[in-house]
Design a protein around this motif. Structure first.
Motif: not given
Length: 308
Positions: A96, A180-181, A244-245, A248, A267, A284, A287-288
């Motif tokens: 992560r 994140p997942d 997605r990172t 964000l 992360t 956010v 899923d975070w």
């Protein structure tokens, strides 16, 4: 498991790069793995893992802590023991960008050094601990804060010898990690980096990294931290592996939050103050996992448990 011959090592999570400080800046965080280790009388390796990585990690000679311990015994000239017993209490998420591998390496070195010292082996000075950790991990920016705590600047010279400086971040700096997942290996993320970058990008990062050291060690100003965490060397190149990172980070920065990719990702690390900490949650999704942290000031810690 432990007796008077055992040792317990606590190692912190870390966040490397901090945006522009690629392969040089790192921060220790108050999230810990704990490893109980002993040289056992029976041959073979016995490992139990609780928490992160349970049921996934190698439970034999391939376990990273065991491999590191054996490398440390060799470096110290200590005869390899037939039996090693470990109990790992893992809280640092794996793959992560929070330094789980560096934590395992630092724990393995410090456990092996303590066990070998207790049996009359020669010493392994702290500088050599750092050098071996850098050699095994490949880069100094995660192992430095894991060993020393606080904010660290680490570098290698032309001979690959590693050095570091430890600084104390201002108490008003409040790290928040957004976990994140999904996972991303450091090797995959590093493989996306180009061999060459524009001179203007390198110059920009040099200035931002210097500014970031100042911004973190004096009373933090949100606008200064935001400017200081701008990166041009690695985050955009890694974005395709973790869109997605990247999205964000973009949203948080547009909202005024000094957000960066933690290590190689995925992360996200936000370096917040009282003025920016409440800006995070609206950006956010579910899923975070939002986890406020403190800076760990001490780094890895070794103790000998009482005899049971």
């Amino acid at each position: 498991m432990t007796d008077s011959h055992g040792v317990v090592v606590r190692v912190p999570a870390t966040s490397a790069n901090l945006g522009p400080g690629f392969d040089s800046l790192g921060l220790a965080l108050d999230l810990y793995d704990e490893v109980e280790a002993e040289i056992s009388g029976s041959p073979g390796v016995r490992i139990s893992v609780e928490g992160q990585g349970a049921g996934e990690l190698d439970e034999g000679e391939g376990h990273l802590v065991v491999r590191t311990m054996r490398a440390t015994f060799d470096r110290m000239g200590f005869a390899q023991p037939d039996g090693i017993a470990l109990r790992c209490h893992n809280r640092i998420p794996h793959a992560r960008g929070l330094g789980s591998s560096s934590a395992a390496i630092c724990a393995g070195i410090l456990a092996a050094r303590a066990l070998a010292r207790g049996r009359g082996a020669g010493d392994l000075p702290d500088a050599e601990v750092f050098a071996l950790a850098t050699e095994l991990e490949g880069h100094p920016d995660n192992v430095a804060p894991c060993l020393a705590g606080g904010l660290t600047i680490a570098w290698t010279d032309q001979s690959r010898a590693a050095s570091m400086v430890k600084l104390t971040p201002h108490e008003d700096v409040r790290p928040v990690v957004l976990i994140p997942d999904f996972r991303l290996s450091t090797e995959e993320a590093r493989g996306l980096l180009p061999k060459d970058v524009p001179h203007s990008d390198a110059a920009a990062n040099a200035g931002r990294a210097a500014l970031l050291v100042a911004a973190l060690t004096q009373r933090p100003e949100p606008d200064l931290l935001l400017a200081a965490t701008e990166d041009r060397l690695h985050q955009r190149y890694r974005a395709p592996a973790m869109p997605r990172t990247a999205e964000l980070v973009r949203r948080l920065r547009e909202a005024g939050v000094p957000a960066v990719v933690s290590g190689a990702g995925p992360t996200v690390l936000a370096l917040t103050t009282r003025d920016t900490k409440d800006l995070i949650a609206p950006e956010v999704g579910n899923d975070w996992h939002i986890q406020p942290m403190n800076v760990d000031p001490l780094g890895a810690y070794v103790r000998f448990p009482e005899t049971r």
